[in-house]
Motif scaffolding. Structure first.
Motif: not given
Lengths: 463, 343
Positions: A248, A251-252, A276-277, A282, B2, B6-7, B169, B181-186
């Motif tokens: 995670a 990602l950023n 998956q992510f 991206k 973010d 996510l966590q 996601s 696209n900052v907080i994406i989750y499967p």
């Protein structure tokens, strides 16, 4: 820098080491009259195959064992002879080793250093194994290699990719045919730079043990030399199963490449999680996000399934190679077992032949004679000018002309850059060879800082 | 910010698996008084139910394609799943694609049966033995089960992907006003969380609102009195064991697309789930669920780079650290009942 003062602690340490040294040989003195440990006196000779039969690498271990059984058949003159027919050295005649029939015992490393040492010790002491070979982990290889050095038997390493095996932990009685992390970096980095451009920001996830550290160091150095920037390196516990909390933050992070310094189950899971992510879909810094798996194995690629498609890495050998040696090996292995061999099987088969050949050429099972034969006659690889370019030069065992370098007992040969195949034709057709990197490009000097700190020492014949 | 969101999502997702396994462990402990170390193996068998269904659906026949050659240069044998030849390639392929959701239907009866057989065949003989014996026998059983699975399925992980509709996601950040696209989750991980919530709610409703559940709860509180009232509580507890096995199994089936199942995945979860039970309070169902999510979230936060820079290696020990603190300050766990394992 050296400290020559005598201190109490220093004396105690030396005393303890010397004491252990005096005590150790008595463990291995089964036959006092022999000139060396487990000198074969009958009509047969026993080799010890120490492979992971249980634990996460059991499938790889099973493939190693298949290769060993095939090698024993070929050495004893059964089957089609495999690589005996293509090997440049013609010392092996298919009548065993020095006329003695080859027999073998097996041990289970469980991919744990202590279990691997125990099984190797048992094969040496109880079964009279003259040589130990196999394994699928650098932790195991380093531990068993040290044991063999103490016991006075030869260790022909199986699959081990850490720089340390022939770097800081190298031993005179130990030999590695498999390539190492430095070579992966040297082969892979130019291909990656050409493909993805020189201006890249890489984020590393690294398995937190000897192999992971050396691979990360090697890949980071090689890619930075191509202009890449390493933005982060996160160590992940070996026992991790879900990598989502490590993926995670990627990602950023501003990174546009993820390097997975993972092997086995770790690699399968981290790659699956990264896909998956949505990392592969991206766009970062105006470029497609890319994932790299520096050390590939076909068995692991199978575990990762669809996720490996288009992902680059390196490998020691692949069954699709078209040289005579590889073709002969794939033919015998495939005919016997019904599927192509893995790179682990290849290196183990080759190591057995190289050992047997060295005994024949040296005319003795004495480990010191074997070491001398494998260190060779100072022949060298063409096109590399280096004082260290000396050792035993051979060909016909896959990977082209190969040098067993006498300075550190590491093989130098071509390295394969591979990628996950987009349209596999069969369940074995998972990797595609993109480039065969010539030996000169992956060559390093024995005093390279990544390999510094060790001492080969002298051969130990044991008893 | 973010990163924190996510966590939290990651934590809820990890917590779902912990909570489901811990819930089953607590059900068994609360009803039968057995510490079931084979519970992780039940989770693993659940995941392999998904693998089995995938294998069944892809059972194939071989035809020889003379135009292509295999790795030995012989004519290539091409495998075609029966299901594709029966229903046509498109329908067949989409049935195979949905193998994981279909595996839920397969796993429920299989897991109930395995749970029932385990309890009747082995564990019931250990009720009157000390906890140490129970732990040893169930741990041994776990090893036997995982070796059996390894024998038939090999040691390598086996991919069991989610249906195509759930790949990719979901852009969570956009919902909350972040950039795209900052907080994406499967998707599948979100499905897993939702699924876990439904299962947990179903188990609680079953215990809370059915007569059967009421009797079981009464039995958990005072087994002897319920027995004296003429209710065959042992039989009901056996059924609860089956139910707990089914919960672990379903957790495993749905987990299969998240991480490819391998034979030792149960052991990876077992110790953590056991810590979850202890932190939540032995015998407390809400405690198990609460502690599952709590520890999942804490574990996720501990693996953040910012945290790891200050406290290297914290991600490896956080769960145990929390367990020590909880046990020192609240020896019965967060929601533990008085009298459990205290006689």
């Amino acid at each position: 820098m050296s400290n020559k003062d005598i201190s109490r602690r220093g004396v105690l340490k030396t005393g303890a080491v010397a004491g252990a040294g005096v005590a150790l040989p008595t463990i291995f003195t089964a036959s006092q009259a022999s000139a060396f440990t487990n000198e074969p006196t009958g009509s047969s000779v026993t080799l010890g195959f120490n492979v992971p039969q249980t634990g996460p690498y059991a499938d790889e271990g099973a493939d190693e064992l298949r290769a060993y059984q095939l090698a024993v058949e070929h050495l004893n003159g059964e089957g089609d002879g495999g690589m005996l027919n293509t090997f440049s050295s013609k010392a092996l005649k298919g009548n065993g080793i020095l006329g003695k029939k080859v027999e073998y015992v097996t041990g289970d490393t469980q991919t744990k250093s202590d279990a691997a040492r125990a099984s190797a010790k048992s094969m040496i002491e109880k079964d009279g194994a003259i040589m130990i070979t196999g394994g699928s982990s650098s932790g195991v290889a380093v531990a068993v290699q040290a044991l063999c050095q103490e016991a006075g038997v030869i260790f022909m390493a199986g699959l081990t990719h850490s720089n340390d095996t022939t770097g800081k932990d190298k031993k005179a009685n130990g030999f590695r045919h498999f390539f190492d992390a430095y070579m992966s970096g040297a082969a892979l980095a130019p291909v990656l730079a050409k493909l993805y451009g020189p201006d890249r920001k890489a984020y590393h996830l690294t398995a937190d043990y000897t192999w992971g550290w050396t691979q990360q160091e090697s890949i980071a150095a090689a890619t930075e030399a191509q202009g890449w920037e390493t933005v982060n390196n996160v160590l992940t516990p070996l026992a991790s199963t879900d990598f989502s909390s490590y993926i995670a933050p990627v990602l950023n992070s501003g990174a546009d490449v993820l390097v997975l310094n993972h092997y086995g189950g770790n690699m399968v899971n981290s790659l699956t999680n990264a896909v998956q992510f949505g990392l592969r879909d991206k766009q970062v810094n105006g470029k497609n996000f890319e994932i790299v798996v520096p050390l590939y194995s076909r068995l692991m690629a199978k575990g990762a399934g669809e996720n490996v498609k288009g992902i680059f890495g390196s490998t020691n050998w692949h069954w699709s190679l078209q040289d005579d040696g590889s073709k002969a090996f794939v033919q015998s292995f495939g005919t016997k077992y019904g599927f192509p061999p893995s790179q682990a099987a290849h290196t183990c088969y080759v190591q057995t032949l190289l050992y047997a050949d060295a005994v024949e050429r040296g005319g003795s099972f004495n480990p010191c004679s074997v070491v001398e034969a494998l260190e060779g006659d100072d022949s060298s690889l063409p096109g590399i000018s280096s004082d260290a370019n000396k050792g035993f030069l051979f060909d016909g065992l896959g990977n082209g002309p190969t040098l067993y370098r006498s300075a550190d007992h590491q093989c130098f040969k071509d390295v394969l850059v591979v990628k996950g195949k987009d349209n596999p034709e069969s369940e074995f057709d998972l990797l595609e060879v993109v480039e065969i990197t010539p030996t000169a490009q992956v060559w390093y000097e024995p005093d390279n800082p990544m390999f510094a700190g060790g001492n080969l020492g002298t051969c130990n014949p044991g008893a | 910010m973010d990163a924190i969101i996510l966590q939290i999502l990651n934590g809820l997702d990890k917590g779902s698996a912990y909570a489901l396994i811990a819930l089953g462990l607590t059900l068994i402990f609360g009803t039968l008084g057995v510490v079931n170390f084979a519970h992780g193996a039940l989770f693993m068998i659940g995941a392999f139910c998904a693998v089995t269904v995938q294998r069944l659906l892809t059972l194939s026949y071989e035809t020889v394609d003379p135009t292509r050659t295999d790795f030995l240069g012989n004519p290539m044998k091409v495998k075609t799943p029966y299901i594709e030849s029966w229903f046509g390639p498109e329908v067949g392929a989409s049935i195979i694609e949905w193998s994981v959701p279909l595996a839920i239907l397969f796993a429920i009866p299989v897991m109930l049966l395995i749970g029932y057989a385990m309890e009747r065949g082995l564990i019931k003989h250990f009720y009157k033995r000390p906890h140490a014996d129970q732990i040893l026998v169930t741990f041994g059983l776990a090893i036997v089960l995982q070796e059996l699975i390894k024998h038939y399925y090999g040691a390598n992980p086996i991919q069991t992907p989610a249906p195509d509709a759930f790949r990719g996601s979901f852009d969570f950040g956009q919902l909350l006003g972040f950039d795209p696209n900052v907080i994406i989750y499967p998707y599948w991980r979100l499905v897993y969380f939702g699924f876990a919530a439904i299962i947990i709610a179903a188990v609680f409703s079953f215990l809370q609102f059915t007569t059967f559940g009421m009797v079981v709860r009464a039995g958990m509180a005072d087994r002897e009195t319920v027995g004296l009232l003429g209710i065959d509580i042992d039989k009901r507890f056996t059924i609860m064991f089956g139910l707990a096995a089914a919960v672990a199994g379903l957790a495993g089936v749905m987990y299969a697309p998240i991480n490819a199942p391998n034979y030792h995945m149960g052991m990876d979860f077992l110790v953590l789930s056991f810590v979850v039970v202890v932190v939540g309070g032995m015998g407390s169902l809400p405690g198990a669920v609460l502690a599952g999510f709590l520890l999942g979230i804490l574990e996720s936060f501990a693996s953040m780079n910012e945290v790891k820079t200050i406290l290297p290696g914290i991600d490896q020990i956080i769960i145990y650290l929390v367990a020590i603190v909880v046990l020192l300050t609240r020896p019965r766990g967060l929601m533990g009942r008085k009298g459990v394992m205290e006689e």
